[in-house]
Design a protein around this motif. Sequence first.
Motif, PDB file in Angstrom:
ATOM      1  N   UNK A   1     -58.316  12.523 -10.074  1.00 34.29           N
ATOM      2  CA  UNK A   1     -57.535  13.043 -11.210  1.00 34.29           C
ATOM      3  C   UNK A   1     -57.441  12.018 -12.336  1.00 34.29           C
ATOM      4  N   UNK A   2     -57.303  10.759 -11.950  1.00 32.68           N
ATOM      5  CA  UNK A   2     -57.149   9.676 -12.929  1.00 32.68           C
ATOM      6  C   UNK A   2     -58.391   9.523 -13.804  1.00 32.68           C
ATOM      7  N   UNK A   3     -59.561   9.662 -13.179  1.00 32.40           N
ATOM      8  CA  UNK A   3     -60.805   9.381 -13.894  1.00 32.40           C
ATOM      9  C   UNK A   3     -61.380  10.605 -14.593  1.00 32.40           C
ATOM     10  N   UNK A   4     -60.878  11.768 -14.255  1.00 37.17           N
ATOM     11  CA  UNK A   4     -61.413  12.995 -14.837  1.00 37.17           C
ATOM     12  C   UNK A   4     -61.507  12.972 -16.351  1.00 37.17           C
ATOM     13  N   UNK A   5     -60.458  12.533 -17.048  1.00 34.68           N
ATOM     14  CA  UNK A   5     -60.521  12.552 -18.519  1.00 34.68           C
ATOM     15  C   UNK A   5     -61.568  11.622 -19.114  1.00 34.68           C
ATOM     16  N   UNK A   6     -62.140  10.728 -18.308  1.00 37.70           N
ATOM     17  CA  UNK A   6     -63.083   9.754 -18.861  1.00 37.70           C
ATOM     18  C   UNK A   6     -64.499  10.287 -18.982  1.00 37.70           C
ATOM     19  N   UNK A   7     -64.781  11.402 -18.326  1.00 35.91           N
ATOM     20  CA  UNK A   7     -66.166  11.876 -18.304  1.00 35.91           C
ATOM     21  C   UNK A   7     -66.260  13.318 -18.766  1.00 35.91           C
ATOM     22  N   UNK A   8     -67.413  13.627 -19.325  1.00 31.22           N
ATOM     23  CA  UNK A   8     -67.626  14.985 -19.812  1.00 31.22           C
ATOM     24  C   UNK A   8     -68.040  15.924 -18.699  1.00 31.22           C
ATOM     25  N   UNK A   9     -68.686  15.354 -17.657  1.00 39.22           N
ATOM     26  CA  UNK A   9     -69.118  16.179 -16.530  1.00 39.22           C
ATOM     27  C   UNK A   9     -68.043  16.144 -15.443  1.00 39.22           C
ATOM     28  N   UNK A  10     -68.080  17.060 -14.499  1.00 39.24           N
ATOM     29  CA  UNK A  10     -66.998  17.148 -13.542  1.00 39.24           C
ATOM     30  C   UNK A  10     -66.912  15.933 -12.633  1.00 39.24           C
ATOM     31  N   UNK A  11     -65.693  15.554 -12.298  1.00 36.87           N
ATOM     32  CA  UNK A  11     -65.487  14.529 -11.289  1.00 36.87           C
ATOM     33  C   UNK A  11     -65.492  15.232  -9.943  1.00 36.87           C
ATOM     34  N   UNK A  12     -66.213  14.679  -8.992  1.00 40.30           N
ATOM     35  CA  UNK A  12     -66.394  15.343  -7.714  1.00 40.30           C
ATOM     36  C   UNK A  12     -66.165  14.357  -6.597  1.00 40.30           C
ATOM     37  N   UNK A  13     -65.487  14.794  -5.549  1.00 40.06           N
ATOM     38  CA  UNK A  13     -65.434  13.966  -4.360  1.00 40.06           C
ATOM     39  C   UNK A  13     -66.629  14.327  -3.502  1.00 40.06           C
ATOM     40  N   UNK A  14     -67.089  13.356  -2.667  1.00 40.02           N
ATOM     41  CA  UNK A  14     -68.232  13.638  -1.783  1.00 40.02           C
ATOM     42  C   UNK A  14     -67.869  14.836  -0.901  1.00 40.02           C
ATOM     43  N   UNK A  15     -68.773  15.682  -0.425  1.00 41.62           N
ATOM     44  CA  UNK A  15     -70.212  15.546  -0.538  1.00 41.62           C
ATOM     45  C   UNK A  15     -70.726  15.755  -1.953  1.00 41.62           C
ATOM     46  N   UNK A  16     -71.954  15.305  -2.115  1.00 39.83           N
ATOM     47  CA  UNK A  16     -72.557  15.224  -3.434  1.00 39.83           C
ATOM     48  C   UNK A  16     -72.860  16.606  -3.996  1.00 39.83           C
ATOM     49  N   UNK A  17     -72.735  16.710  -5.306  1.00 36.84           N
ATOM     50  CA  UNK A  17     -73.129  17.947  -5.960  1.00 36.84           C
ATOM     51  C   UNK A  17     -74.648  18.053  -5.976  1.00 36.84           C
ATOM     52  N   UNK A  18     -75.133  19.237  -6.232  1.00 36.76           N
ATOM     53  CA  UNK A  18     -76.584  19.430  -6.307  1.00 36.76           C
ATOM     54  C   UNK A  18     -77.171  18.508  -7.358  1.00 36.76           C
ATOM     55  N   UNK A  19     -78.347  17.959  -7.059  1.00 29.42           N
ATOM     56  CA  UNK A  19     -78.893  16.896  -7.893  1.00 29.42           C
ATOM     57  C   UNK A  19     -79.146  17.353  -9.323  1.00 29.42           C
ATOM     58  N   UNK A  20     -79.411  18.638  -9.516  1.00 28.65           N
ATOM     59  CA  UNK A  20     -79.732  19.042 -10.884  1.00 28.65           C
ATOM     60  C   UNK A  20     -78.516  18.973 -11.813  1.00 28.65           C
ATOM     61  N   UNK A  21     -77.329  18.827 -11.254  1.00 29.65           N
ATOM     62  CA  UNK A  21     -76.160  18.691 -12.124  1.00 29.65           C
ATOM     63  C   UNK A  21     -75.871  17.231 -12.438  1.00 29.65           C
ATOM     64  N   UNK A  22     -76.644  16.316 -11.842  1.00 28.31           N
ATOM     65  CA  UNK A  22     -76.352  14.899 -12.014  1.00 28.31           C
ATOM     66  C   UNK A  22     -77.279  14.289 -13.047  1.00 28.31           C
ATOM     67  N   UNK A  23     -76.792  13.225 -13.662  1.00 28.37           N
ATOM     68  CA  UNK A  23     -77.605  12.538 -14.652  1.00 28.37           C
ATOM     69  C   UNK A  23     -77.182  12.956 -16.048  1.00 28.37           C
TER      70      UNK A  23
END
Length: 262
Positions: free
Chosen positions: A71-93
Motif C-alpha cells: 500500500x505504501x509503495x503503490x502511489x510511486x508507480x504507474x503500473x500495479x503493485x503486486x505481491x508474489x506470485x508474479x504477474x504474467x510477464x507481458x505486463x512487466x517492464x
Amino acid sequence: MTAHPRVRGDVAVLVPAAGMGVRLGPGAPKALRLLRGEPLLVHAVRRVAAAPSVGCIVVAAPSDAVDDVTALLGPLVASPVTTAPIVASETCGAAEPKLEASSESPLLPGSPLLLVVAGGASRQTSVAAALAAVPAEFGIVLVHDAARALTPPELVETVADAVRGGHGAVIPVLPVVDTIKEVDNSGIVVGTVDRSVLRAVQTPQGFRRDVLTSAHAAAVDEHTDDAGMAEKIGVPVHTVPGSEAAMKITRPFDLAIAELLF
Ligand code: CTP
Ligand code: MG
C-alpha cells in the motif's frame, strides 16, 4: 569498452528491506523508519524508479508488513503493485507501459512494475526471495539496500550501464578515508593495512542475471553483500565510482546526517 545502446526497462532492481534495524535503535523495521516524514523505503524506491533503465523493482519486505509495504509503495508507480506470485510477464517492464499514470501519480507514465515479497531472516535470504520473483525477461539484476535511501538514480544507471557493457558483476566503491588497523583480541594493534588498495563498497550492485543466480545457488555461508558471493564462484567484480549520497543509514548518527542531505 564499446558503447551499448540503452534499452529502457531492461533492469530489475531487488530492494532488500526486511531488516529490523537493530543498530538504529528501538522502533519500526529500519526501512519503515521516517526520514523527513517519509519511510526510508519510499525514498529508496522513488530514486530507483526514477532511473530510466529500471523496468521492475522487487521489494523484500518484513514478512508481517507485505500488505502495508504494498500500500505504501503503490502511489510511486504507474503500473500495479503486486505481491508474489508474479504477474504474467507481458505486463512487466516499462518499455510498453500498460497503464497510464493517474493524475495523482508523482511519476511519469513508464515507471516500473513493482513486486513485493516477504523477506527472510537474513539479508541474503531476503535477496534470494526477491530474485526468485524477477520475471524471466530481465537479464540484468541490481541489488540495492533500502537503507541507502538517498542513492541518486544516476548511480543506478552507472551500474546498469557497466553490466550492459559486458561486466558480470559491478559494485560502486569509494576510497577509504580513515587509516585502518588490524587488532588482536585484546585490542592491541597487529598492523596497519595499506589503505590505497581498500575500497568502501556500496549498493546498487549489478549483475548479469545468471551470475547472481549462480552465486546465490552456490553460497554456503552468509555474506554481507552479493558481490562477495560472485567472487566466491570466480566472477571478476568490476568497480565504478560510488556516491557519498549512497551512504548506508545504519546508526542514529547516519539518520541525522541523511536528514541534512536533502
Ligand atoms: N535486510 C533484509 N532482510 C534481513 C536483514 C536485512 O532485507 N533479514 C536488508 C535491510 O532492510 C537493509 C539491507 O538489508 O535494507 C542492509 O542491511 P542492514 O543495513 O544491516 O539493515 P538491518 O539488518 O535492518 O540493520 P541491523 O543489522 O542494524 O539490524
Ligand atoms: Mg543487518
